[in-house]
Design a protein around this motif. Structure first.
Motif, PDB file in Angstrom:
ATOM      1  N   UNK A  17       0.807  -1.224   0.000  1.00 49.44           N
ATOM      2  CA  UNK A  17       0.000   0.000   0.000  1.00 49.44           C
ATOM      3  C   UNK A  17       0.840   1.274   0.000  1.00 49.44           C
ATOM      4  N   UNK A  18       2.158   1.136  -0.199  1.00 45.32           N
ATOM      5  CA  UNK A  18       3.039   2.311  -0.267  1.00 45.32           C
ATOM      6  C   UNK A  18       3.500   2.555  -1.697  1.00 45.32           C
ATOM      7  N   UNK A  19       3.349   3.764  -2.153  1.00 48.11           N
ATOM      8  CA  UNK A  19       3.763   4.108  -3.509  1.00 48.11           C
ATOM      9  C   UNK A  19       5.284   4.063  -3.623  1.00 48.11           C
ATOM     10  N   UNK A  20       5.784   3.424  -4.678  1.00 42.73           N
ATOM     11  CA  UNK A  20       7.226   3.411  -4.916  1.00 42.73           C
ATOM     12  C   UNK A  20       7.577   3.848  -6.338  1.00 42.73           C
ATOM     13  N   UNK A  21       6.579   3.889  -7.223  1.00 41.45           N
ATOM     14  CA  UNK A  21       6.813   4.380  -8.583  1.00 41.45           C
ATOM     15  C   UNK A  21       6.286   5.807  -8.682  1.00 41.45           C
ATOM     16  N   UNK A  22       7.134   6.712  -9.143  1.00 41.67           N
ATOM     17  CA  UNK A  22       6.757   8.123  -9.236  1.00 41.67           C
ATOM     18  C   UNK A  22       7.109   8.657 -10.628  1.00 41.67           C
ATOM     19  N   UNK A  23       6.137   9.283 -11.258  1.00 39.04           N
ATOM     20  CA  UNK A  23       6.409   9.949 -12.529  1.00 39.04           C
ATOM     21  C   UNK A  23       7.251  11.197 -12.269  1.00 39.04           C
ATOM     22  N   UNK A  24       8.036  11.573 -13.251  1.00 33.65           N
ATOM     23  CA  UNK A  24       8.899  12.751 -13.092  1.00 33.65           C
ATOM     24  C   UNK A  24       8.077  14.002 -12.798  1.00 33.65           C
ATOM     25  N   UNK A  25       6.885  14.080 -13.400  1.00 35.77           N
ATOM     26  CA  UNK A  25       6.047  15.263 -13.230  1.00 35.77           C
ATOM     27  C   UNK A  25       5.460  15.389 -11.820  1.00 35.77           C
ATOM     28  N   UNK A  26       5.507  14.329 -11.021  1.00 40.92           N
ATOM     29  CA  UNK A  26       4.933  14.375  -9.685  1.00 40.92           C
ATOM     30  C   UNK A  26       5.979  14.201  -8.589  1.00 40.92           C
ATOM     31  N   UNK A  27       7.236  14.090  -8.983  1.00 42.82           N
ATOM     32  CA  UNK A  27       8.253  13.763  -7.989  1.00 42.82           C
ATOM     33  C   UNK A  27       9.594  14.421  -8.282  1.00 42.82           C
ATOM     34  N   UNK A  28      10.013  15.303  -7.375  1.00 48.13           N
ATOM     35  CA  UNK A  28      11.355  15.871  -7.503  1.00 48.13           C
ATOM     36  C   UNK A  28      12.402  14.817  -7.163  1.00 48.13           C
ATOM     37  N   UNK A  35      15.215   5.434 -13.360  1.00 47.66           N
ATOM     38  CA  UNK A  35      16.093   4.546 -12.583  1.00 47.66           C
ATOM     39  C   UNK A  35      17.559   4.615 -13.023  1.00 47.66           C
ATOM     40  N   UNK A  36      17.903   5.551 -13.916  1.00 50.73           N
ATOM     41  CA  UNK A  36      19.264   5.598 -14.468  1.00 50.73           C
ATOM     42  C   UNK A  36      20.322   5.743 -13.372  1.00 50.73           C
ATOM     43  N   UNK A  37      20.067   6.664 -12.429  1.00 46.47           N
ATOM     44  CA  UNK A  37      21.044   6.891 -11.371  1.00 46.47           C
ATOM     45  C   UNK A  37      21.185   5.652 -10.492  1.00 46.47           C
ATOM     46  N   UNK A  38      20.082   4.925 -10.286  1.00 46.14           N
ATOM     47  CA  UNK A  38      20.140   3.740  -9.439  1.00 46.14           C
ATOM     48  C   UNK A  38      20.969   2.630 -10.092  1.00 46.14           C
ATOM     49  N   UNK A  39      20.930   2.580 -11.420  1.00 43.59           N
ATOM     50  CA  UNK A  39      21.783   1.625 -12.137  1.00 43.59           C
ATOM     51  C   UNK A  39      23.246   2.014 -11.947  1.00 43.59           C
ATOM     52  N   UNK A  40      23.518   3.314 -12.006  1.00 39.43           N
ATOM     53  CA  UNK A  40      24.889   3.804 -11.797  1.00 39.43           C
ATOM     54  C   UNK A  40      25.351   3.526 -10.371  1.00 39.43           C
ATOM     55  N   UNK A  41      24.456   3.716  -9.403  1.00 41.32           N
ATOM     56  CA  UNK A  41      24.793   3.432  -8.005  1.00 41.32           C
ATOM     57  C   UNK A  41      25.095   1.948  -7.814  1.00 41.32           C
ATOM     58  N   UNK A  42      24.368   1.096  -8.530  1.00 46.25           N
ATOM     59  CA  UNK A  42      24.618  -0.341  -8.457  1.00 46.25           C
ATOM     60  C   UNK A  42      26.015  -0.671  -8.979  1.00 46.25           C
ATOM     61  N   UNK A  43      26.419   0.015 -10.047  1.00 44.45           N
ATOM     62  CA  UNK A  43      27.775  -0.172 -10.581  1.00 44.45           C
ATOM     63  C   UNK A  43      28.812   0.241  -9.545  1.00 44.45           C
ATOM     64  N   UNK A  44      28.560   1.356  -8.867  1.00 42.34           N
ATOM     65  CA  UNK A  44      29.452   1.804  -7.792  1.00 42.34           C
ATOM     66  C   UNK A  44      29.613   0.724  -6.733  1.00 42.34           C
TER      67      UNK A  44
END
Length: 249
Positions: free
Chosen positions: A194-205, A213-222
């Motif tokens: 019941x917790x939102x985890x997907x956010x559109x760019x227009x609704x989420x800074x 998820x691009x940055x999260x893929x980069x963080x995974x590489x780190x």
């Protein structure tokens, strides 16, 4: 006699797998701590992923009146990301108070739904921290066991095969399904329904200035890179210690 030998081999194989796996989990924990101190090299990925242009495009479209975020600069974005990392590593404290500054004053960075999601992330990190500590203790105990008893370890080919099998399996999963699909699937498993985890760019800074998820893929590489370096270093120290002990006897 054959049964006894088989039991010894099986025990040694099990201990080595447990040793290697606990070391890997502990290395992931250390990697998280190292990357947190480095702010997950957000400044580097900011340029590489062209996050500034991403913010310029989507921040003005924010549905919650936070369009003025477009007037912020890279320096503030880096600081805000560090605040998020620090809060997540501190049980989520202060997530609802993180704000950005513009010429007209300041505004809260996240909506209530975003704060709840980031708190879920912080809760997950708290649970994983316990797992990392347990893995570290197991790894330490088995390291002492190997050094004290000089129990045999698998040969190099067996060790390399085990590591390569694990790596190839992970890579095949991401190649087959794609990082985004795997990333989204893990969210459905880990976080409350019941917790939102997907956010559109227009609704989420949050999604906007992290270019999910691009940055999260980069963080995974780190994380993977640092895990690899820690694991190789720890293994080399372990191997040299066993070699010295063998030569001294």
């Amino acid at each position: 006699m054959n049964n006894i030998l088989r039991k010894i081999v099986n025990r040694n194989a099990f201990l080595w797998i447990l040793f290697a796996f606990s070391g890997l989990i502990f290395s992931i924990g250390l990697s998280w701590k190292v990357n947190s101190e480095l702010n997950f090299t957000y400044s580097f990925w900011y340029e590489t992923l062209e996050i500034e242009s991403h913010i310029d495009r989507y921040a003005p479209q924010n549905r919650f009146g936070k369009g003025s975020f477009v007037n912020t600069d890279k320096r503030q974005h880096v600081e805000l990301f560090q605040q998020v990392v620090d809060s997540i590593n501190n049980h989520g404290a202060g997530l609802d108070k993180i704000s950005f500054k513009t010429n007209g004053g300041s505004a809260l960075l996240f909506t209530e739904a975003e704060v709840i999601h980031l708190q879920d992330v912080a809760n997950l990190i708290d649970k994983l921290f316990i797992v990392w500590i347990i893995a570290g203790l197991v790894f330490l105990i088995l390291t002492i066991f190997y050094i004290k008893t000089k129990s045999p370890t698998p040969n190099f080919k067996a060790k390399a095969a085990a590591i390569l099998t694990l790596l190839v399996s992970v890579v095949l999963v991401f190649i087959t399904f794609g990082f985004t699909k795997v990333f989204y699937y893990l969210h459905t498993v880990v976080f409350p329904d019941n917790h939102q985890w997907f956010f559109y760019y227009q609704e989420s800074l949050m999604s906007t200035f992290m270019k999910a998820p691009d940055l999260f893929a980069a963080m995974s590489l780190n994380l993977i890179l640092v895990v690899f370096l820690i694991y190789i270093f720890a293994y080399n120290v372990f191997s040299k210690t066993l070699t010295k002990l063998a030569l001294n006897n």
